[in-house]
Design a protein around this motif. Structure first.
Motif, PDB file in Angstrom:
ATOM      1  N   THR A  26       0.859  -1.290   0.072  1.00 25.54           N
ATOM      2  CA  THR A  26       0.189  -0.036   0.060  1.00 25.54           C
ATOM      3  C   THR A  26       0.795   1.304   0.109  1.00 25.54           C
ATOM      4  OG1 THR A  26      -1.669  -1.313   1.151  1.00 25.54           O
ATOM      5  CG2 THR A  26      -1.862   1.378   1.254  1.00 25.54           C
ATOM      6  N   LEU A  27       0.255   2.232  -0.815  1.00 21.41           N
ATOM      7  CA  LEU A  27       1.442   3.512  -1.074  1.00 21.41           C
ATOM      8  C   LEU A  27       0.298   4.807  -0.767  1.00 21.41           C
ATOM      9  CD1 LEU A  27       3.042   2.767  -4.685  1.00 21.41           C
ATOM     10  CD2 LEU A  27       4.067   2.587  -2.180  1.00 21.41           C
ATOM     11  N   GLU A  28       0.617   5.681   0.097  1.00 22.87           N
ATOM     12  CA  GLU A  28       0.008   6.852   0.241  1.00 22.87           C
ATOM     13  C   GLU A  28       0.647   7.650  -0.508  1.00 22.87           C
ATOM     14  OE1 GLU A  28      -0.888   9.677   3.899  1.00 22.87           O
ATOM     15  OE2 GLU A  28      -2.051   7.702   4.134  1.00 22.87           O
ATOM     16  N   VAL A  29      -0.076   8.198  -1.628  1.00 25.28           N
ATOM     17  CA  VAL A  29       0.704   9.191  -2.659  1.00 25.28           C
ATOM     18  C   VAL A  29      -0.042  10.559  -2.363  1.00 25.28           C
ATOM     19  CG1 VAL A  29       0.917   9.431  -5.012  1.00 25.28           C
ATOM     20  CG2 VAL A  29       0.260   7.237  -4.320  1.00 25.28           C
ATOM     21  N   LYS A  30       1.151  11.238  -1.742  1.00 27.37           N
ATOM     22  CA  LYS A  30       0.690  12.567  -1.155  1.00 27.37           C
ATOM     23  C   LYS A  30       1.321  13.534  -2.463  1.00 27.37           C
ATOM     24  CE  LYS A  30       0.668  11.777   3.757  1.00 27.37           C
ATOM     25  NZ  LYS A  30       1.209  12.044   4.939  1.00 27.37           N
ATOM     26  N   THR A  31       0.686  14.552  -2.614  1.00 25.57           N
ATOM     27  CA  THR A  31       1.141  15.547  -3.781  1.00 25.57           C
ATOM     28  C   THR A  31       0.872  16.816  -3.258  1.00 25.57           C
ATOM     29  OG1 THR A  31       0.625  13.934  -5.729  1.00 25.57           O
ATOM     30  CG2 THR A  31       1.286  16.197  -6.125  1.00 25.57           C
ATOM     31  N   GLN A  37      -2.584   0.432  -4.165  1.00 27.64           N
ATOM     32  CA  GLN A  37      -2.029  -0.806  -3.985  1.00 27.64           C
ATOM     33  C   GLN A  37      -1.401  -1.162  -5.178  1.00 27.64           C
ATOM     34  OE1 GLN A  37      -3.013  -2.423  -1.127  1.00 27.64           O
ATOM     35  NE2 GLN A  37      -4.341  -0.263  -0.655  1.00 27.64           N
ATOM     36  N   VAL A  38      -0.343  -1.746  -4.956  1.00 33.40           N
ATOM     37  CA  VAL A  38       0.815  -2.208  -6.007  1.00 33.40           C
ATOM     38  C   VAL A  38       1.049  -3.730  -5.576  1.00 33.40           C
ATOM     39  CG1 VAL A  38       1.246   0.085  -6.829  1.00 33.40           C
ATOM     40  CG2 VAL A  38       2.806  -0.961  -5.397  1.00 33.40           C
TER      41      VAL A  38
END
Length: 169
Positions: free
Chosen positions: A22-27, A45-46
């Motif tokens: 699981t990745l939390e993609v913050k931009t 989810q990768v």
């Protein structure tokens, strides 16, 4: 069955995790198509695709001998870059109101790059959209004022109709 014969000095073993990550993609603070700065947080989810020989070979080439944290960092950087690019091509209204399209765009574009690394994107969802300049709050205020105005007009018309009906009676 997970066993192999390894000839020392000729061959090596490199392990690759095949579980879902699981990745939390913050931009933070990206300017949209109309120049409004917003911050977006997405969740992806990768996983390294072990079912495909081709993708497993790509993953072994890219990530062989690397720690899970390094694999996550590469995937996270790729997802952040694509999320940032999609944000720059859409308006705040499109991102906020049509989250599904935004999510699909990020998923499609990121999947292509990650596929070449042997990683498949299982899912991506937009978790949060924020702005520092109050743009989203302003959009909400305009709609709230419109609803209040319609309610006041409706109430006044109902009172008028009841007064007319009372006078008629």
């Amino acid at each position: 069955g997970g066993r192999a014969i390894v000839l020392p000095c000729i061959q090596t073993i490199q392990r690759i995790p095949l579980n879902t990550m699981t990745l939390e993609v913050k931009t933070p603070r990206v300017y949209t198509a109309k120049g409004v700065p917003i911050s977006v947080v997405g969740t992806a989810q990768v996983k390294i695709n072990g079912a495909s020989e081709e993708m497993l070979a790509y993953a072994a080439e890219q990530f062989g001998g690397k720690e899970v944290s390094e694999i996550l960092q590469v995937c996270l950087s790729t997802m952040e870059g694509h999320q940032r690019a999609i944000m720059g091509n859409m308006t705040v209204e499109e991102i906020y109101r049509d989250r599904k399209t935004f999510s699909q765009n990020v998923l499609e574009v990121a999947s292509l790059d990650l596929h070449n690394m042997g990683v498949s994107v299982v899912s991506y969802t937009l978790k949060d959209v924020q702005d520092e300049v109050g743009y989203l709050a302003s959009l909400g205020q305009a709609r709230t004022a419109q609803v209040k105005r319609d309610a006041i007009i409706g109430e006044a018309e109902a009172r008028k109709d009841s007064t007319i009906a009372e006078a008629y009676a």
